[in-house]
Design a protein around this motif. Structure first.
Motif, PDB file in Angstrom:
ATOM      1  N   ILE A  35      50.490  31.435  36.935  1.00  0.00           N
ATOM      2  CA  ILE A  35      49.190  31.986  37.335  1.00  0.00           C
ATOM      3  C   ILE A  35      49.191  32.337  38.816  1.00  0.00           C
ATOM      4  CG2 ILE A  35      46.759  31.373  37.704  1.00  0.00           C
ATOM      5  CD1 ILE A  35      46.904  29.875  34.986  1.00  0.00           C
ATOM      6  N   ILE A  39      48.481  36.151  40.208  1.00  0.00           N
ATOM      7  CA  ILE A  39      47.424  36.580  41.140  1.00  0.00           C
ATOM      8  C   ILE A  39      47.950  37.665  42.061  1.00  0.00           C
ATOM      9  CG2 ILE A  39      46.041  35.839  43.129  1.00  0.00           C
ATOM     10  CD1 ILE A  39      45.825  33.066  41.732  1.00  0.00           C
ATOM     11  N   TYR A 116      47.702  34.893  34.251  1.00  0.00           N
ATOM     12  CA  TYR A 116      46.586  34.903  35.194  1.00  0.00           C
ATOM     13  C   TYR A 116      45.317  35.462  34.556  1.00  0.00           C
ATOM     14  CZ  TYR A 116      43.567  36.370  39.028  1.00  0.00           C
ATOM     15  OH  TYR A 116      42.484  36.580  39.844  1.00  0.00           O
ATOM     16  N   ASN A 119      43.496  33.461  31.893  1.00  0.00           N
ATOM     17  CA  ASN A 119      42.959  32.183  32.354  1.00  0.00           C
ATOM     18  C   ASN A 119      42.035  32.367  33.559  1.00  0.00           C
ATOM     19  OD1 ASN A 119      44.227  29.840  30.764  1.00  0.00           O
ATOM     20  ND2 ASN A 119      45.939  31.230  31.143  1.00  0.00           N
ATOM     21  N   SER A 120      41.413  33.516  33.656  1.00  0.00           N
ATOM     22  CA  SER A 120      40.501  33.816  34.765  1.00  0.00           C
ATOM     23  C   SER A 120      39.214  34.423  34.230  1.00  0.00           C
ATOM     24  CB  SER A 120      41.162  34.813  35.723  1.00  0.00           C
ATOM     25  OG  SER A 120      42.340  34.267  36.274  1.00  0.00           O
ATOM     26  N   TRP A 121      38.161  34.371  35.045  1.00  0.00           N
ATOM     27  CA  TRP A 121      36.891  35.061  34.782  1.00  0.00           C
ATOM     28  C   TRP A 121      36.280  34.702  33.425  1.00  0.00           C
ATOM     29  CZ3 TRP A 121      41.025  38.906  35.339  1.00  0.00           C
ATOM     30  CH2 TRP A 121      41.376  39.130  36.667  1.00  0.00           C
TER      31      TRP A 121
END
Length: 139
Positions: A35, A39, A116, A119-121
């Motif tokens: 992750i 980014i 990433y 596993n975001s937002w």
């Protein structure tokens, strides 16, 4: 004899319990590192169209934030990053029909950026995307 058998079974249980614990722990560390790399890749290649918050551009570029498409179409999502995306897709109930050129990423970079963005937002994906998985995706 019974005591030896029970002791052996207990030892096997403890061994496998510890082994599985370390595998899970190791995979979580691997995901965290992936992750971190993802980014940087996202900021270099994806942020212009999909925005820093993953919300995309309304009516033009689909959101990655809370994206049902991203989480329910894992192989297609990887394929889209690897080879580009063209044609209609439905994301969160809205149809998008824009073209995304392939960003020219290596398989390890695709795995990292997928880890990433999934596993975001508001997205949550416990199953790590691996380089091997990406390499198996064909056009």
């Amino acid at each position: 004899m019974k005591l030896t058998t029970i002791s052996f079974i207990v030892c096997l249980f403890l061994y496998w319990s510890n082994h599985n614990f370390y595998d899970v722990y190791s995979q979580q560390d691997e995901l965290k590192e992936s992750i971190k790399r993802g980014i940087e890749i996202y900021n270099d290649f994806c942020v212009t169209c999909h925005s820093p918050d993953g919300k995309g551009v309304e009516n033009l570029y689909p959101p990655l934030a809370n994206s049902d498409y991203l989480l329910n179409n894992r192989k297609e999502s990887i394929r889209g990053i690897k080879f580009g995306q063209e044609g209609k897709i439905t994301v969160n109930g809205k149809v998008y029909d824009s073209k995304m050129d392939p960003p020219g990423l290596a398989d390890d970079e695709i795995a990292d950026v997928m880890n990433y963005i999934t596993n975001s937002w508001g997205n949550k994906n416990d199953q790590i995307v691996t380089v091997e998985e990406v390499s198996e995706i064909k056009k």
